[in-house]
Write a protein that holds these residues in place. Sequence first.
Motif, PDB file in Angstrom:
ATOM      1  N   GLU A  37       0.666  -1.415   0.104  1.00  0.00           N
ATOM      2  CA  GLU A  37      -0.023   0.044  -0.054  1.00  0.00           C
ATOM      3  C   GLU A  37       0.778   1.108  -0.267  1.00  0.00           C
ATOM      4  O   GLU A  37       1.675   1.316   0.570  1.00  0.00           O
ATOM      5  N   LEU A  38       0.542   2.417  -0.885  1.00  0.00           N
ATOM      6  CA  LEU A  38       1.289   3.470  -0.927  1.00  0.00           C
ATOM      7  C   LEU A  38       0.279   4.800  -0.400  1.00  0.00           C
ATOM      8  O   LEU A  38      -1.065   4.666  -0.925  1.00  0.00           O
ATOM      9  N   SER A  54       5.807   9.938  15.267  1.00  0.00           N
ATOM     10  CA  SER A  54       6.130   8.460  14.586  1.00  0.00           C
ATOM     11  C   SER A  54       5.202   8.796  12.904  1.00  0.00           C
ATOM     12  O   SER A  54       4.066   8.917  13.402  1.00  0.00           O
ATOM     13  N   PRO A  55       5.814   8.111  12.098  1.00  0.00           N
ATOM     14  CA  PRO A  55       4.967   8.345  10.804  1.00  0.00           C
ATOM     15  C   PRO A  55       4.107   7.212  10.592  1.00  0.00           C
ATOM     16  O   PRO A  55       4.336   5.952  11.153  1.00  0.00           O
ATOM     17  N   ALA A  56       2.979   7.530  10.297  1.00  0.00           N
ATOM     18  CA  ALA A  56       1.966   6.215   9.843  1.00  0.00           C
ATOM     19  C   ALA A  56       1.269   6.392   8.724  1.00  0.00           C
ATOM     20  O   ALA A  56       1.158   7.481   8.133  1.00  0.00           O
ATOM     21  N   PRO A  57       0.875   5.503   7.950  1.00  0.00           N
ATOM     22  CA  PRO A  57      -0.021   5.542   6.638  1.00  0.00           C
ATOM     23  C   PRO A  57      -1.014   6.399   6.766  1.00  0.00           C
ATOM     24  O   PRO A  57      -1.760   6.230   7.722  1.00  0.00           O
ATOM     25  N   GLY A  58      -1.260   7.360   5.657  1.00  0.00           N
ATOM     26  CA  GLY A  58      -2.372   7.895   5.833  1.00  0.00           C
ATOM     27  C   GLY A  58      -3.499   7.024   4.853  1.00  0.00           C
ATOM     28  O   GLY A  58      -3.549   5.872   4.615  1.00  0.00           O
ATOM     29  N   PRO A  59      -4.625   7.954   4.195  1.00  0.00           N
ATOM     30  CA  PRO A  59      -5.526   7.269   3.288  1.00  0.00           C
ATOM     31  C   PRO A  59      -4.737   6.651   2.083  1.00  0.00           C
ATOM     32  O   PRO A  59      -3.679   7.390   1.636  1.00  0.00           O
ATOM     33  N   THR A  60      -4.811   5.317   1.943  1.00  0.00           N
ATOM     34  CA  THR A  60      -4.319   4.675   0.740  1.00  0.00           C
ATOM     35  C   THR A  60      -4.547   5.183  -0.620  1.00  0.00           C
ATOM     36  O   THR A  60      -5.794   5.275  -1.173  1.00  0.00           O
ATOM     37  N   ALA A  61      -3.581   5.317  -1.233  1.00  0.00           N
ATOM     38  CA  ALA A  61      -3.588   6.048  -2.793  1.00  0.00           C
ATOM     39  C   ALA A  61      -3.553   4.863  -3.852  1.00  0.00           C
ATOM     40  O   ALA A  61      -4.350   4.865  -4.828  1.00  0.00           O
ATOM     41  N   LEU A  62      -2.693   3.779  -3.406  1.00  0.00           N
ATOM     42  CA  LEU A  62      -2.627   2.713  -4.309  1.00  0.00           C
ATOM     43  C   LEU A  62      -2.276   1.548  -3.708  1.00  0.00           C
ATOM     44  O   LEU A  62      -1.408   1.417  -2.630  1.00  0.00           O
ATOM     45  N   THR A  63      -3.029   0.468  -3.934  1.00  0.00           N
ATOM     46  CA  THR A  63      -2.793  -1.052  -3.619  1.00  0.00           C
ATOM     47  C   THR A  63      -2.224  -2.004  -4.416  1.00  0.00           C
ATOM     48  O   THR A  63      -2.946  -1.949  -5.435  1.00  0.00           O
ATOM     49  N   VAL A  64      -1.369  -2.765  -4.178  1.00  0.00           N
ATOM     50  CA  VAL A  64      -0.939  -3.916  -5.095  1.00  0.00           C
ATOM     51  C   VAL A  64      -0.951  -5.180  -4.487  1.00  0.00           C
ATOM     52  O   VAL A  64      -0.411  -5.292  -3.311  1.00  0.00           O
ATOM     53  N   VAL A  65      -1.839  -6.159  -5.039  1.00  0.00           N
ATOM     54  CA  VAL A  65      -1.866  -7.490  -4.386  1.00  0.00           C
ATOM     55  C   VAL A  65      -1.375  -8.152  -5.264  1.00  0.00           C
ATOM     56  O   VAL A  65      -1.661  -8.600  -6.520  1.00  0.00           O
ATOM     57  N   ALA A  66      -0.320  -9.198  -4.621  1.00  0.00           N
ATOM     58  CA  ALA A  66       0.503  -9.987  -5.470  1.00  0.00           C
ATOM     59  C   ALA A  66       0.368 -11.515  -4.745  1.00  0.00           C
ATOM     60  O   ALA A  66       0.901 -11.551  -3.596  1.00  0.00           O
ATOM     61  N   PRO A  67      -0.115 -12.335  -5.527  1.00  0.00           N
ATOM     62  CA  PRO A  67       0.033 -13.943  -4.972  1.00  0.00           C
ATOM     63  C   PRO A  67       1.322 -14.402  -5.065  1.00  0.00           C
ATOM     64  O   PRO A  67       2.040 -14.137  -6.218  1.00  0.00           O
ATOM     65  N   ALA A  68       1.924 -14.772  -3.922  1.00  0.00           N
ATOM     66  CA  ALA A  68       3.328 -15.077  -3.930  1.00  0.00           C
ATOM     67  C   ALA A  68       3.570 -16.433  -4.465  1.00  0.00           C
ATOM     68  O   ALA A  68       2.493 -17.370  -4.080  1.00  0.00           O
ATOM     69  N   LEU A  69       4.929 -16.927  -4.783  1.00  0.00           N
ATOM     70  CA  LEU A  69       5.208 -18.258  -5.175  1.00  0.00           C
ATOM     71  C   LEU A  69       4.598 -18.802  -6.313  1.00  0.00           C
ATOM     72  O   LEU A  69       4.497 -19.863  -6.725  1.00  0.00           O
ATOM     73  N   VAL A  76      -2.295  -7.466  -9.119  1.00  0.00           N
ATOM     74  CA  VAL A  76      -3.330  -6.592  -9.381  1.00  0.00           C
ATOM     75  C   VAL A  76      -3.144  -5.271  -8.592  1.00  0.00           C
ATOM     76  O   VAL A  76      -2.436  -5.339  -7.617  1.00  0.00           O
ATOM     77  N   VAL A  77      -3.578  -4.224  -9.324  1.00  0.00           N
ATOM     78  CA  VAL A  77      -3.633  -2.773  -8.957  1.00  0.00           C
ATOM     79  C   VAL A  77      -4.620  -2.228  -8.608  1.00  0.00           C
ATOM     80  O   VAL A  77      -5.768  -2.436  -9.491  1.00  0.00           O
ATOM     81  N   PHE A  78      -5.037  -1.662  -7.435  1.00  0.00           N
ATOM     82  CA  PHE A  78      -6.114  -0.976  -7.203  1.00  0.00           C
ATOM     83  C   PHE A  78      -5.689   0.529  -6.687  1.00  0.00           C
ATOM     84  O   PHE A  78      -4.775   0.931  -5.916  1.00  0.00           O
ATOM     85  N   PHE A  79      -6.465   1.620  -7.302  1.00  0.00           N
ATOM     86  CA  PHE A  79      -6.283   2.899  -7.142  1.00  0.00           C
ATOM     87  C   PHE A  79      -7.421   3.403  -5.830  1.00  0.00           C
ATOM     88  O   PHE A  79      -8.505   2.864  -5.992  1.00  0.00           O
ATOM     89  N   GLY A  80      -6.729   3.777  -4.978  1.00  0.00           N
ATOM     90  CA  GLY A  80      -7.774   4.448  -3.899  1.00  0.00           C
ATOM     91  C   GLY A  80      -8.358   5.768  -4.114  1.00  0.00           C
ATOM     92  O   GLY A  80      -8.097   6.361  -5.047  1.00  0.00           O
ATOM     93  N   ASP A  81      -9.131   6.231  -3.107  1.00  0.00           N
ATOM     94  CA  ASP A  81      -9.627   7.552  -3.124  1.00  0.00           C
ATOM     95  C   ASP A  81      -8.761   8.583  -2.566  1.00  0.00           C
ATOM     96  O   ASP A  81      -9.317   9.655  -2.323  1.00  0.00           O
ATOM     97  N   GLY A  82      -7.701   8.116  -2.089  1.00  0.00           N
ATOM     98  CA  GLY A  82      -6.690   9.052  -1.194  1.00  0.00           C
ATOM     99  C   GLY A  82      -6.136  10.276  -2.204  1.00  0.00           C
ATOM    100  O   GLY A  82      -6.586  10.296  -3.416  1.00  0.00           O
TER     101      GLY A  82
END
Length: 106
Positions: A37-38, A54-69, A76-82
């Motif tokens: 998540e970015l 401490s820095p912490a994530p804000g609203p997600t702008a971009l998510t990548v979901v990757a099946p491993a192995l 797959v890439v998802f764009f958020g409302d951030g």
Amino acid sequence: MWQHPAMSLTTWSHDGGLYCALFTETGVDGSRLGHFELSAARLVPSGIPSVPDSPAPGPTALTVVAPALDPGDQPVVFFGDGPTLPFAVLQHFVAMVAARLEGAGT
């Protein structure tokens, strides 16, 4: 065999802004799944004057979901409302995701 989820948070600055990349991996063996998540970062007050915020994530702008192995499954890439982010921040994030996926053999 159960494996504990792995999580890491990386922050960096660009043009005066602070950004976060959050990586989480869950699942077991061949069914592992990676979430990247970015977001723009926000600072969370420590509540103690001698301890920095401490820095912490804000609203997600971009998510990548990757099946491993499983090289047959593509991330797959998802764009958020951030908020919108500078292209250089997106380039840095994509390089981080690609390096981690290459290291996993996918």
